[in-house]
Design a protein around this motif. Structure first.
Motif, PDB file in Angstrom:
ATOM      1  N   VAL A  29       0.677  -1.430   0.040  1.00  0.00           N
ATOM      2  CA  VAL A  29       0.056  -0.201  -0.105  1.00  0.00           C
ATOM      3  C   VAL A  29       0.589   1.371  -0.265  1.00  0.00           C
ATOM      4  N   THR A  78      -3.116   5.046  -8.504  1.00  0.00           N
ATOM      5  CA  THR A  78      -3.475   3.645  -8.052  1.00  0.00           C
ATOM      6  C   THR A  78      -3.644   4.475  -6.556  1.00  0.00           C
ATOM      7  N   LEU A  80      -6.498   5.049  -3.500  1.00  0.00           N
ATOM      8  CA  LEU A  80      -6.131   4.622  -2.293  1.00  0.00           C
ATOM      9  C   LEU A  80      -6.823   5.630  -1.237  1.00  0.00           C
TER      10      LEU A  80
END
Ligand SMILES: NC(=O)C1=CN([C@@H]2O[C@H](COP(=O)(O)OP(=O)(O)OC[C@H]3O[C@@H](n4cnc5c(N)ncnc54)[C@H](OP(=O)(O)O)[C@@H]3O)[C@@H](O)[C@H]2O)C=CC1
Ligand SMILES: O=C(O)[C@@H]1CCC=N1
Length: 261
Positions: free
Chosen positions: A222, A232, A236
């Motif tokens: 992450v 991304t 997130l």
């Protein structure tokens, strides 16, 4: 190591019981005539192994089984009368503690294990714990049994089985929820259901494999994408701002709470 003679699975035609039974057969750990399950002779999930012994009742199973796996629903367990002195008893049931298993069966060789639904494809994670004094030979057998349907660890005590019931026992349902949410979004964007499902499932499985192969923690993965600064990162950040972690925490609290009630 002494070979196991006959493994009995009470509830062996159910979801989890049949997943375990089929895995131990597929892996070659036991041969079909060493497995006895409570299942109808005509309609059972062992059609690929005609040698498997199917019996109508737990009493009939106990006439032949030396090691007994109990895989009925917790609420069905109290309806069973089981006299299992001297036999190794392995419970897959959520919520039924070792002390209750000992009182109900009279056995002093008891193990609690918590596989998950991925046992049916040999990919379960199965923590287990034994009552004090279980022999090294019994422990070795339990480890071999659950290694036949995936990855298995002995854990320190029963409270960890209770927690892991919620985490890994229930676990396959949680990525399934994430996958479904992703698929539903993809469909609203005009992606065909087939491509959406194939893409999402391959992505989930690929992500797991990537972290396993690279020995990378999910937190590292992450962080890597948060630092990357690309598309991304945007996804997130929005998920985090919309309470993703809170939703997961609440879900885990509820599942664990249900195990303990
Ligand atoms: N499914 C899962 O993903 C997981 C389940 N577990 C645990 O595994 C256990 C089994 O769950 P699951 O497989 O999902 O449930 P199922 O309902 O699919 O299977 C239970 C089986 O037990 C049989 N059964 C019930 N009572 C008796 C009895 N008196 N004598 C013989 N057989 C009996 C049922 O037969 P019939 O249908 O004919 O009544 C059925 O085949 C539960 O205790 C659950 O907590 C743990 C982790 C994961
Ligand atoms: O949902 C359940 O009750 C069972 C126990 C853990 C997973 N399935």
């Amino acid at each position: 190591m002494k070979p196991i003679l006959t493994l009995g699975i009470i509830g062996g035609n159910g979801w989890l019981g049949s997943a375990l039974g089929r895995s131990v057969l597929s892996s070659g750990l036991i041969s079909p005539n060493q497995l006895v399950v409570t299942a109808s002779r005509e309609h059972n999930r062992y059609q690929d192994w005609p040698g498997v012994i199917c019996v109508e009742s737990a009493d009939a199973l106990l006439e032949v089984a030396e090691v007994v796996v109990v895989s009925v629903r917790p609420e069905q367990f109290s309806l069973l009368t089981l006299s299992l002195e001297n036999r190794l008893v392995i419970s897959l049931m959520a919520k039924v503690p070792i002390v209750a298993l000992a009182a109900a069966t009279g056995s002093n060789r008891i193990v609690r294990a918590m596989p998950n639904a991925a046992a049916s494809v040999g990919r379960s994670y199965t923590p287990w714990c034994a009552m004090p004094g279980l022999s090294a030979e019994d422990c070795a057998f339990v480890q071999r049994l659950f290694s036949a349907c995936g990855v298995s660890d002995e854990v320190e005590d029963e409270s960890q089985i209770d927690y892991l019931t919620a985490l890994t026992g229930s676990g396959p349902a949680f990525p399934a929820l994430l996958a479904d949410a992703l698929i539903q979004h993809a469909i609203t964007q005009g992606i065909s259901p087939t491509v959406a499902q194939r893409g999402v499932l391959q992505t989930l499985s690929g992500a797991s494999q990537l972290m396993l192969d690279e020995n990378a923690s999910p937190a590292d993965m992450v962080a890597r994408f948060l630092d990357y600064g690309g598309t991304t990162t945007e996804g997130l950040n929005a998920m985090l701002q919309h309470g993703f972690r809170d939703a997961v925490q609440e879900g885990m609290k509820a599942a664990y709470g249900a195990v303990k009630c």
